[in-house]
Structures are given as structure tokens and as C-alpha cells.
Write a protein that holds these residues in place. Structure first.
Motif, short mmCIF file in Angstrom:
data_model
loop_
_atom_site.label_atom_id
_atom_site.label_comp_id
_atom_site.label_asym_id
_atom_site.label_seq_id
_atom_site.Cartn_x
_atom_site.Cartn_y
_atom_site.Cartn_z
N TYR A 55 48.94 28.99 39.01
CA TYR A 55 48.88 30.45 38.91
C TYR A 55 49.16 30.90 37.48
O TYR A 55 48.54 31.85 36.98
N LYS A 56 50.09 30.22 36.82
CA LYS A 56 50.38 30.59 35.43
C LYS A 56 49.15 30.36 34.55
O LYS A 56 48.75 31.24 33.77
N THR A 57 48.54 29.19 34.69
CA THR A 57 47.41 28.85 33.83
C THR A 57 46.21 29.74 34.10
O THR A 57 45.61 30.31 33.18
N ARG A 58 45.87 29.87 35.36
CA ARG A 58 44.65 30.61 35.72
C ARG A 58 44.85 32.12 35.65
O ARG A 58 44.04 32.84 35.09
N TYR A 59 45.94 32.60 36.24
CA TYR A 59 46.11 34.05 36.40
C TYR A 59 46.88 34.67 35.23
O TYR A 59 46.38 35.58 34.57
N PHE A 60 48.08 34.17 34.98
CA PHE A 60 48.92 34.79 33.95
C PHE A 60 48.29 34.63 32.57
O PHE A 60 48.22 35.58 31.79
N ASP A 61 47.81 33.43 32.26
CA ASP A 61 47.23 33.18 30.94
C ASP A 61 45.75 33.56 30.87
O ASP A 61 45.28 34.02 29.83
N GLY A 62 45.00 33.34 31.98
CA GLY A 62 43.55 33.52 31.93
C GLY A 62 42.98 34.71 32.68
O GLY A 62 41.79 35.00 32.55
N GLY A 63 43.81 35.40 33.47
CA GLY A 63 43.33 36.59 34.19
C GLY A 63 42.49 36.29 35.42
O GLY A 63 41.95 37.21 36.04
N GLU A 64 42.38 35.02 35.80
CA GLU A 64 41.55 34.63 36.94
C GLU A 64 42.36 34.68 38.24
O GLU A 64 43.52 34.25 38.27
N ILE A 65 41.75 35.21 39.31
CA ILE A 65 42.38 35.15 40.62
C ILE A 65 42.16 33.75 41.17
O ILE A 65 41.02 33.34 41.39
N PRO A 66 43.22 32.98 41.41
CA PRO A 66 43.04 31.57 41.80
C PRO A 66 42.57 31.43 43.24
O PRO A 66 42.64 32.37 44.04
N VAL A 67 42.11 30.24 43.57
CA VAL A 67 41.80 29.91 44.96
C VAL A 67 43.08 29.99 45.78
O VAL A 67 44.11 29.41 45.40
N LEU A 68 43.03 30.72 46.88
CA LEU A 68 44.16 30.83 47.81
C LEU A 68 43.67 30.31 49.16
O LEU A 68 42.92 31.00 49.86
N ASN A 69 44.09 29.12 49.52
CA ASN A 69 43.51 28.42 50.65
C ASN A 69 44.05 28.84 52.00
O ASN A 69 43.42 28.58 53.03
N ASN A 70 45.23 29.45 52.03
CA ASN A 70 45.86 29.77 53.31
C ASN A 70 46.88 30.88 53.10
O ASN A 70 47.09 31.36 51.98
N GLN A 71 47.52 31.29 54.19
CA GLN A 71 48.46 32.40 54.12
C GLN A 71 49.67 32.08 53.24
O GLN A 71 50.18 32.94 52.52
N PHE A 72 50.14 30.84 53.29
CA PHE A 72 51.27 30.46 52.44
C PHE A 72 50.92 30.67 50.97
O PHE A 72 51.73 31.23 50.20
N GLU A 73 49.75 30.22 50.56
CA GLU A 73 49.37 30.36 49.14
C GLU A 73 49.18 31.82 48.75
O GLU A 73 49.51 32.22 47.63
N HIS A 74 48.65 32.62 49.66
CA HIS A 74 48.52 34.07 49.40
C HIS A 74 49.91 34.68 49.19
O HIS A 74 50.13 35.45 48.24
N ASN A 75 50.86 34.33 50.06
CA ASN A 75 52.22 34.86 49.94
C ASN A 75 52.90 34.36 48.67
O ASN A 75 53.63 35.11 48.02
N LEU A 76 52.67 33.10 48.34
CA LEU A 76 53.28 32.54 47.14
C LEU A 76 52.71 33.21 45.89
O LEU A 76 53.45 33.51 44.93
N PHE A 77 51.41 33.48 45.88
CA PHE A 77 50.79 34.14 44.74
C PHE A 77 51.33 35.56 44.56
O PHE A 77 51.65 35.98 43.43
N ASN A 78 51.46 36.31 45.66
CA ASN A 78 52.04 37.65 45.55
C ASN A 78 53.50 37.58 45.10
O ASN A 78 53.98 38.47 44.37
N THR A 79 54.21 36.55 45.53
CA THR A 79 55.58 36.36 45.06
C THR A 79 55.59 36.13 43.56
O THR A 79 56.35 36.78 42.82
#
Length: 384
Positions: free
Chosen positions: A228-252
Motif C-alpha cells: 500500500y505504501k509503494t503503490r498508493y502512498f508513493d504512487g497514487g495507485e489504488i491497489p488490488v484488494l482481494n477480499n474484505q480483510f484487505e479492504h479493511n486493512l487498506f482503509n485502516t
């Protein structure tokens, strides 16, 4: 995935009080109860009430339901943790007795109850004190045995290793793993809706084991957060979120970004004799992309989301984007100008708007991670 559920009946609202109202789980529970004003009325609590028997008794006497979350998780002295947590539970019991309360009391405990440490012992004894009160006084009690909780706005170096990792990765620090064990986890919003369903049930359960919704190795979580740091924080890309846990972790993860310094993020603009080109968003997930024009002086938005991921991209014109976490008074102002196209992403639990402050039409592209569903919109209107 929706966590909302319908109002159960047409009776007057249940009066709910939360000790630890401003803590990690307490604030999420308090804010979520506010989404159901016809079903629940929130009774305000302040931690100072534990030092004032009159105020504590006044609070207890108002409540149909008390959710006892106030506790100390970490301190240099384990003995201090033990005495504090047992003492808080006993003060609540004493008040329940003084006021002849018939409230349904839900008390949070921990899966550490069975461990040989003073924190686990304090949670077990605190829960038992409430259970004893209920048995002796005809009360109603639910003892919540809770696994490790993570989610937005948790306190780093205190609430969970996930809170610590997220803070470090958004503040230029490098996380390290002390012990790479498997951890049983529950997202704070999943826990909150479990608590709300127990309130609705009106049933006693002195020892309710809350099942974790995921089990992950510490290294597995850190790998996702690094991505998430590499793709989103540094690159602005919304990463692949494969399941509900990953969605929740990304919002966290997103909740730990210092919005004041990170936004607005300027796009890379490519120009040639034909005009200009800007890549607005690179996606690892789907969603809904919209385009709007806004005439001068008009404001859109003034709402917040509890789970949705959203981006506002200003392409032409001048805009003021404002954010405010719903339980604070601080407003964050971001000024964007289409001559240097830029975006701001909307954090969960932040009400937000966008206003055309220029003299020409404002052109904005909105992206959100799920198509609009009027029956489960996850959109709550509140002025910034």
C-alpha cells in the motif's frame, strides 16, 4: 460488504452509554450508533465520571444499556494496569447497585483472559464483577471476549501492531517484526456491529466469545502494508484488494496519512501541440467513475462514508475541497487549480465537500470503489 441493518422496532430509542467513549473502539461504536437516531439515543460519558460518584450515578441511571469499554491496555507497570482495570469495573458495579439499575451491561474483555499475565487477569476479574452484579441483582450482562482489534484511528504503539505499522509507513519510519506469529484479528467496524446486534438481542451471555474474522501472520500483514505504501502512498495507485480483510486493512492504512501535508497530490501532466493529457487514477479494483461540472459558488458533497474509498480530481477551474473528521472541529482546506490538475482522496469517517471558488465552470472527476446503491449508499449527510 454492507454492515448496516434495519431498525428493529418502532419503540422509543434505547439510551446507550459507553464508558471509554473517546477510546478506539468506543469512538467507533459511538459514531456508528449515531447512524441510527430512531433506534438509539447516546448518553454522553466523560472519563472524569469515575472520580465523581454523583456524576457516575447520574450517567448510569439514564442508561438502558451500558457498554463498558474503559480500560488500560499498556503501562510500564503491569500491577498498575491490573488495579486500574479491576477498579474501573468495581466503580461501575458500585454505581449500578446504588442506582438500582436494570441496565443491560456489556463489558469488553480479551482473549488474553486465559494468559498468565496481569492484564488478562484484570479483564477476567472485571468481567466477573459485572457478572456477579447481574446474578445478585437480576441484571442483564454480556461479557465480550474479544480478539485483537484493528481499524482506522487506532493509537500507534498502544492499540495494535497494525496501528503501529500503519503510522510508521506513513511517517517515514521502517517497521520491524519482533515475533512473526499468527494473530487472530477483527476489524473494529465488524466488532461494533457485533456489539450492536448484542444490544438488540437483549439477551444475557456472561461469556460470549467473539470470533475473529481473519487470522494472519504479522509478516503477511506487513507485506500488504508495504505494498500500500509503494503503490498508493508513493504512487497514487489504488491497489488490488482481494477480499474484505484487505479492504479493511487498506482503509485502516489510509487513516494514518497526514492529510495536511500529503494532499493535494498533483498529477503528472503531459503536454504537446494537441493539448494536455493526465492519468487520473490507476486501479487494481473496479468502482464507479463520474464527471461533473459545477457552476461558480456552488458546493457539492457535505457527506461522509464509513467504508467507501473515493477520489476527487480537479481537471479545470478552481476548487476548495474541505474535510472534517466527524467527531472533531478541525476543518482541512485544500485549494486546487485545474492549471495544475491534482486530487484529494476522502478518508472514511471524514465529511467532505467541494466548492467552485473560481469564475468559470469547475470540471471534476469523481472515482469511488463501488457503484452507488440507494439501498446501501454508505453516504451520511453532514455539513463540513
Amino acid at each position: 460488504m454492507s454492515n448496516t441493518s434495519p431498525i428493529m422496532n418502532n419503540q422509543s430509542p434505547k439510551k446507550i452509554g459507553i464508558t471509554g467513549q473517546k477510546g478506539f473502539v468506543g469512538s467507533h461504536l459511538y459514531n456508528t450508533l449515531g447512524l441510527f437516531p430512531e433506534e438509539f439515543e447516546r448518553v454522553e460519558f466523560q472519563k472524569e465520571y469515575f472520580e465523581d460518584t454523583d456524576k457516575l450515578d447520574e450517567f448510569v441511571s439514564q442508561c438502558d444499556v451500558i457498554v463498558h469499554l474503559a480500560a488500560l491496555n499498556r503501562h510500564d507497570s503491569e500491577q498498575f494496569i491490573y488495579e486500574m482495570n479491576v477498579g474501573l469495573a468495581q466503580k461501575l458495579v458500585d454505581s449500578l447497585k446504588r442506582t438500582n439499575s436494570k441496565a443491560h451491561v456489556l463489558i469488553s474483555s480479551s482473549t488474553q483472559e486465559e494468559r498468565d499475565n496481569l492484564y488478562g487477569k484484570s479483564k477476567r476479574e472485571g468481567r466477573q464483577a459485572i457478572v456477579n452484579w447481574a446474578q445478585e441483582n437480576g441484571g442483564n450482562v454480556t461479557g465480550l471476549i474479544i480478539p485483537n482489534v484493528f481499524g482506522a484511528f487506532g493509537k500507534p504503539y498502544y492499540n495494535s501492531f497494525i496501528a503501529t505499522f500503519c503510522y510508521q509507513l506513513t511517517h517515514g519510519e521502517t517497521p520491524t517484526i519482533a515475533t512473526d506469529g499468527e494473530v487472530k484479528l477483527i476489524y473494529v467496524q465488524e466488532l461494533v456491529y457485533t456489539i450492536i446486534n448484542e444490544i438488540r438481542s437483549e439477551k444475557s451471555n456472561p461469556e460470549l466469545l467473539i470470533e475473529p474474522t481473519s487470522t494472519k501472520k504479522v509478516s503477511e500483514v506487513l507485506s500488504l502494508l508495504n505494498d500500500y505504501k509503494t503503490r498508493y502512498f508513493d504512487g497514487g495507485e489504488i491497489p488490488v484488494l482481494n477480499n474484505q480483510f484487505e479492504h479493511n486493512l487498506f482503509n485502516t492504512y489510509r487513516s494514518y496519512i497526514d492529510h495536511k501535508t500529503h494532499y493535494p497530490v498533483k498529477f503528472v501532466q503531459h503536454t504537446d501541440p494537441r493539448g494536455a493529457f493526465v492519468e487520473v487514477i490507476r486501479l487494481g479494483i473496479g468502482g464507479q467513475c463520474s464527471f461533473s461540472t459545477t457552476v461558480p459558488g456552488i458546493t457539492r458533497g457535505n457527506h461522509y462514508h464509513t467504508r467507501k474509498i473515493e477520489r476527487f480530481a480537479v481537471i479545470k477551474g478552481k476548487a476548495l475541497i474541505q474535510l472534517r473528521k466527524i467527531d472533531t472541529d478541525e476543518t482541512l482546506d485544500f485549494y486546487l487549480d485545474g492549471t495544475e490538475p491534482a486530487y484529494v482522496d476522502m478518508p472514511i469517517w471524514y465529511t467532505h465537500n467541494i466548492k467552485n471558488i473560481g469564475e468559470e465552470d469547475l470540471y471534476t472527476i469523481f472515482w469511488i470503489d463501488e457503484p452507488f446503491n440507494p439501498e446501501d449508499a454508505d453516504t451520511y449527510f453532514l455539513e463540513v
